[in-house]
Write a protein that holds these residues in place. Structure first.
Motif, PDB file in Angstrom:
ATOM      1  N   TYR A  14      -4.249  -2.180   5.631  1.00 10.43           N
ATOM      2  CA  TYR A  14      -3.615  -1.246   6.418  1.00 10.43           C
ATOM      3  C   TYR A  14      -4.501  -0.608   7.361  1.00 10.43           C
ATOM      4  CZ  TYR A  14       0.131  -2.028   3.100  1.00 10.43           C
ATOM      5  OH  TYR A  14       1.065  -2.422   2.256  1.00 10.43           O
ATOM      6  N   GLY A  51      -1.238  -4.851   8.030  1.00 12.79           N
ATOM      7  CA  GLY A  51      -0.232  -3.932   7.787  1.00 12.79           C
ATOM      8  C   GLY A  51      -0.632  -2.627   8.705  1.00 12.79           C
ATOM      9  N   ARG A 107       4.318  -3.708   6.757  1.00  6.76           N
ATOM     10  CA  ARG A 107       3.391  -4.956   6.032  1.00  6.76           C
ATOM     11  C   ARG A 107       4.023  -6.276   6.472  1.00  6.76           C
ATOM     12  NH1 ARG A 107       0.136  -8.282   4.364  1.00  6.76           N
ATOM     13  NH2 ARG A 107      -0.862  -8.200   2.331  1.00  6.76           N
TER      14      ARG A 107
END
Length: 513
Positions: free
Chosen positions: A125, A186, A214
């Motif tokens: 992420y 993500g 995601r």
């Protein structure tokens, strides 16, 4: 994505949610945990805010009197923008664009963002926390599939700079550009967002959202097997021992449909499982820290087992979609909105081979739960009695404690009663009737906020009636003046109230009773 929430629920989400709205109910010890109603009084069938957003009616024009005084140009964070007749941003909201509470170390909103980000680690992420609040109408609405008549587009709900530009109403406004950039599998977006709304302890025209997503790419996973790739990633996620109720099927042809032609049933189910586990872990972290904070201050604190449930939902940009609710202090609280990303969004972003999920959550609403902060105005306070309670927490989250209330100054209530403007109506035989089509409650709230700043705790409609003879409509609102920093004298309150009455006459065209 934009907020999502339902009635009698705490609306806490961000972008995938309609705007978060909470209404307090009696609870001396936990004033914010027995809240019901929607964010912005909005239906959960729209988008995600803190989680409920936008009014349920059609997009109608707001009274022209309600707009701030016209300005040829305005400046937002060092950039200059031309205005036009759509401009409706009051000075106090414009001034808030530079505050960015989510970037102020040791602020409760910053700490809340920090806790959530910890459950979505890099490099999977990537965090985006500095996007500019001024976006295009296309970015905020069109790119997400909002229909032309969606009420969120109305000037009664949204702050416009000009017909093509506005202050973002949700972090979802940046979703398309991040999908298109494909910089990571993500992402999380945290940002200040802006909406015209009611005045009470849980609503503010500026608040902060977090949006997360995601994705998996069919062209990059082994053998193009999305299902296998998702389950491999799911196996790497931690587990938890919280009771989760999830009785609804992975999708339902009528209520929560699969995206036929884009996802197989197995793919949608795999995405849903990864989504739910990821968000469950986040909420477990939040409530675990909230309970630890309570225990530090109260040796007799009794831990209540956390219960979580998933319920079907609808959002314009995900399908199937779900809301998460948490059972806390005797009630189910809506915490966030989420779902499988509509494939059209990924196709339009130039990444048609990707499949994924997204969610939205409101940071202030979570911070109010975490720290037991009873009034949203406090987040904007410069009072050292507030700020000092969180010093050092960003560097050591284990030192987090609940907010300790300081002196609450007395309230001064004043009523304002008025007739709505009259218009002639051929449909009514030429008689006089109230111009209720043009009236929007948010215009009243905006006038009061602009005149009084943060000296009003809440504004409530206490009476409404239509004259049987003339057909004119009368409204009466009760304004609860209560400063966070001092006791208001009657003289000060009366002066503010007189300015409110004058502004309502000048901007809304009402007749004071």
């Amino acid at each position: 994505m934009a907020s999502m929430m339902g009635p009698r629920k705490l609306q806490l989400a961000a972008s995938l949610l309609p705007r978060a709205a909470m209404r307090s109910s009696p609870s001396a010890s936990i004033p914010l945990l027995r809240l019901s109603g929607r964010l912005s009084g909005c239906p959960s069938s729209q988008c995600w805010r803190g989680t409920a957003y936008y009014s349920s009616g059609p997009a109608t024009s707001s009274l022209s009197h309600a707009a701030p005084k016209a300005r040829a140009n305005i400046e937002v964070n060092g950039k200059t923008y031309a205005t036009d007749l759509m401009y409706n941003v009051p000075p106090n909201v414009l001034a808030s664009t530079s505050r960015k509470l989510h970037l102020q170390k040791d602020h409760p909103v910053y700490i809340t963002r920090q806790i959530i980000e910890s459950k979505f680690p890099a490099p999977t992420y990537k965090y985006h926390n500095t996007f500019d609040p001024v976006v295009s109408v296309h970015e905020n609405f069109d790119s997400l599939g909002f229909p032309p008549d969606h009420p969120g587009r109305s000037r009664s709900d949204t702050y416009y700079i000009n017909k093509d530009t506005l202050l973002r109403t949700h972090t979802s406004a940046h979703q398309a550009q991040l999908f298109r950039a494909s910089e990571s599998d993500g992402f999380l977006i945290s940002a200040d967002v802006y909406r015209r709304d009611e005045v009470d302890r849980s609503h503010y025209p500026v608040f902060h959202q977090m949006e997360g997503a995601r994705v998996w790419d069919r062209e990059k996973v082994p053998n193009g097997d999305i299902v296998a790739a998702i389950y491999e990633d799911l196996a790497r996620l931690p587990t938890h021992d919280v009771k989760v109720e999830d009785d609804s099927p992975a999708f339902d042809a009528e209520r929560n449909p699969l995206q036929d032609g884009h996802h197989s049933a197995a793919e949608a189910e795999a995405v849903a499982k990864h989504l739910k586990r990821s968000l469950e872990l986040m909420v477990v972290e939040i409530f675990t820290r909230a309970k630890a904070a309570a225990a530090r201050q109260d040796p007799d604190f009794v831990d209540e087992p956390l219960r979580v449930r998933w319920v079907e939902a609808y959002f314009p940009f995900t399908s199937p979609s779900w809301e998460m609710e948490v059972y806390y202090q005797g009630d189910w609280l809506e915490v966030l909105g989420s779902g499988v990303v509509k494939q059209e969004l990924l196709i339009n972003a130039g990444v048609p081979s990707q499949v994924g999920w997204a969610f939205g959550i409101g940071l202030e609403r979570i911070a109010m739960l975490l720290f037991q902060i009873p009034d949203i105005r406090l987040f904007w306070s410069q009072d050292k009695r507030f700020i000092s309670q969180f010093v050092g927490v960003s560097d050591d989250l284990d030192q987090m404690k609940r907010f300790v209330p300081f002196s609450k100054y007395p309230a001064c209530c004043r009523d304002v009663a008025f007739w709505l403007p009259s218009t002639s109506s051929s449909a009514a035989g030429g008689g006089t009737k109230a111009s209720s089509h043009d009236f929007h409650e948010n215009d009243v709230m905006e006038v009061i906020r602009e005149i009084t700043g943060d000296t009003v705790e809440d504004v409530k409609l206490v009476d409404s009636f239509t004259h049987p003879g003339t057909g004119r409509k009368s409204m009466c609102y009760r304004i609860n003046y209560r400063s966070l920093v001092k006791t208001l004298t009657n003289r000060e309150t009366n002066k503010l109230h007189a300015e409110v009455l004058q502004a309502m006459v000048e901007r809304l065209g009402v007749e004071i009773r």
